[in-house]
Design an enzyme around this catalytic site. Structure first.
Site, short mmCIF file in Angstrom:
data_model
loop_
_atom_site.label_atom_id
_atom_site.label_comp_id
_atom_site.label_asym_id
_atom_site.label_seq_id
_atom_site.Cartn_x
_atom_site.Cartn_y
_atom_site.Cartn_z
CB SER A 107 45.92 45.07 40.69
OG SER A 107 44.77 44.50 41.28
N1 SAH Z 1 43.66 39.84 40.65
C1 SAH Z 1 42.86 40.34 39.58
C2 SAH Z 1 42.23 41.65 39.94
C3 SAH Z 1 40.76 41.55 39.82
S1 SAH Z 1 39.82 42.89 40.47
C4 SAH Z 1 43.61 40.39 38.27
O1 SAH Z 1 44.82 40.07 38.24
O2 SAH Z 1 43.00 40.69 37.25
C5 SAH Z 1 39.05 42.15 41.87
C6 SAH Z 1 38.14 41.01 41.59
O3 SAH Z 1 37.59 40.62 42.85
C7 SAH Z 1 36.97 41.31 40.68
O4 SAH Z 1 37.01 40.45 39.57
C8 SAH Z 1 35.74 41.03 41.56
O5 SAH Z 1 34.66 40.45 40.86
C9 SAH Z 1 36.33 40.06 42.57
N2 SAH Z 1 35.57 39.93 43.81
C10 SAH Z 1 34.96 40.89 44.57
N3 SAH Z 1 34.36 40.33 45.65
C11 SAH Z 1 34.60 38.99 45.58
C12 SAH Z 1 34.24 37.87 46.39
N4 SAH Z 1 33.49 37.97 47.50
N5 SAH Z 1 34.67 36.65 46.01
C13 SAH Z 1 35.42 36.47 44.89
N6 SAH Z 1 35.77 37.49 44.08
C14 SAH Z 1 35.38 38.73 44.42
#
Ligand code: SAH
Length: 262
Positions: A107
């Site tokens: 993000s």
């Molecule tokens: N906070 C992260 C942003 C990752 S993007 C960072 O600092 O890099 C959002 C993430 O949510 C993705 O990796 C995706 O795979 C995950 N995601 C989506 N649905 C999910 C779920 N039900 N449980 C766990 N992770 C999930």
């Protein structure tokens, strides 16, 4: 809004010569001098190892409205360039989301700072943020920032490849208060509940009941939700002894929340 002075942070996020314990992200409580212990990285020469580049990013965040000193300190400390692929490091301190593999993104710093500030300004946050659940570990960057402002961080990721990537990214920092879990965050993570804060990094159609159940009284949940076709907004839910209070804030753009482990 009145704010308490920042909580003492766990310590400068630092590299260490000690191997991290297997299966767990590691957190160092080493003091600021640990900055001097940084290992050479591909970013050397680009100026990204300099604290000044992060201090400038924190100044831009402050100018954009982030006011919590603890958030600004954490954003100025965690080395975002170590969480992105080598070809993208020169964009690491721009206010942009970047690909982290498997179709997912890290993000924007302004969104990370905004969401964490919302947690810290909750009733539970003002008293000193205790346990936090992050849904969507991705590359582990936000978990590292959270580990500087919360007592304990549980971060769950559904994609094995990213769970492993985050584990590798966080290992050098030996964050003892950050726990990475491979699992479906739709169910929350009951073992760590109740949480003073729940933060989701993926946008779903609605907030699962499990998250509200796992929120402590006084706690706050911050998550993107789909508000109309293709549009998301930040949803804040506060839990009190009287029930839940919900606020819909600004438009955001997150990757989708999905079910199951892959
Ligand atoms: N906070 C992260 C942003 C990752 S993007 C960072 O600092 O890099 C959002 C993430 O949510 C993705 O990796 C995706 O795979 C995950 N995601 C989506 N649905 C999910 C779920 N039900 N449980 C766990 N992770 C999930």
């Amino acid at each position: 809004m009145s704010e308490r002075p920042p909580r003492p942070v766990p310590g400068w996020i630092a590299r260490s010569a000690q191997p991290a314990p297997a299966g767990r992200a590691a957190v160092s409580r080493a003091p600021a001098i640990a900055a001097a212990m940084r290992a050479p990285s591909p970013a050397v020469g680009l100026g990204l190892d300099s604290a000044a580049v992060r201090a400038r990013m924190a100044q831009r965040l402050e100018a954009a409205g982030i006011a919590h000193p603890g958030v600004l300190h954490a954003m100025a400390t965690v080395e975002r360039h170590r969480f992105v692929d080598s070809g993208l490091v020169n964009q690491a301190y721009e206010d942009t989301s970047l690909p982290i593999g498997l179709g997912q993104t890290i993000s924007k710093p302004s969104v990370v700072a905004r969401m964490i500030e919302l947690l810290l300004n909750s009733e539970a946050g003002k008293a000193g943020l205790g346990r936090v659940l992050e849904i969507g570990t991705g590359c582990g960057y936000q978990a590292a920032v959270l580990a500087m402002v919360a007592k304990e961080v549980y971060s769950i990721e559904r994609l094995r490849g990213l769970h492993e990537k985050a584990r590798n990214n966080l290992r050098p920092w030996r964050l003892a208060n950050a726990h990475l879990i491979l699992g479906d965050g739709m169910q929350g993570f009951a073992s760590g509940a109740p949480y003073a804060g729940i933060i989701c990094a993926a946008g779903g159609a609605a907030v699962p009941d499990a998250w509200c159940d796992q929120l402590a009284v006084g706690g706050r949940l911050v998550a993107p939700v789909v508000v109309s076709a293709g549009k998301q907004a930040l949803l804040v839910i506060d839990k009190s002894s009287h029930g839940f209070k919900q606020s819909v804030l600004e438009a955001v753009n997150f990757v989708p929340l999905k079910s199951g482990i892959a």
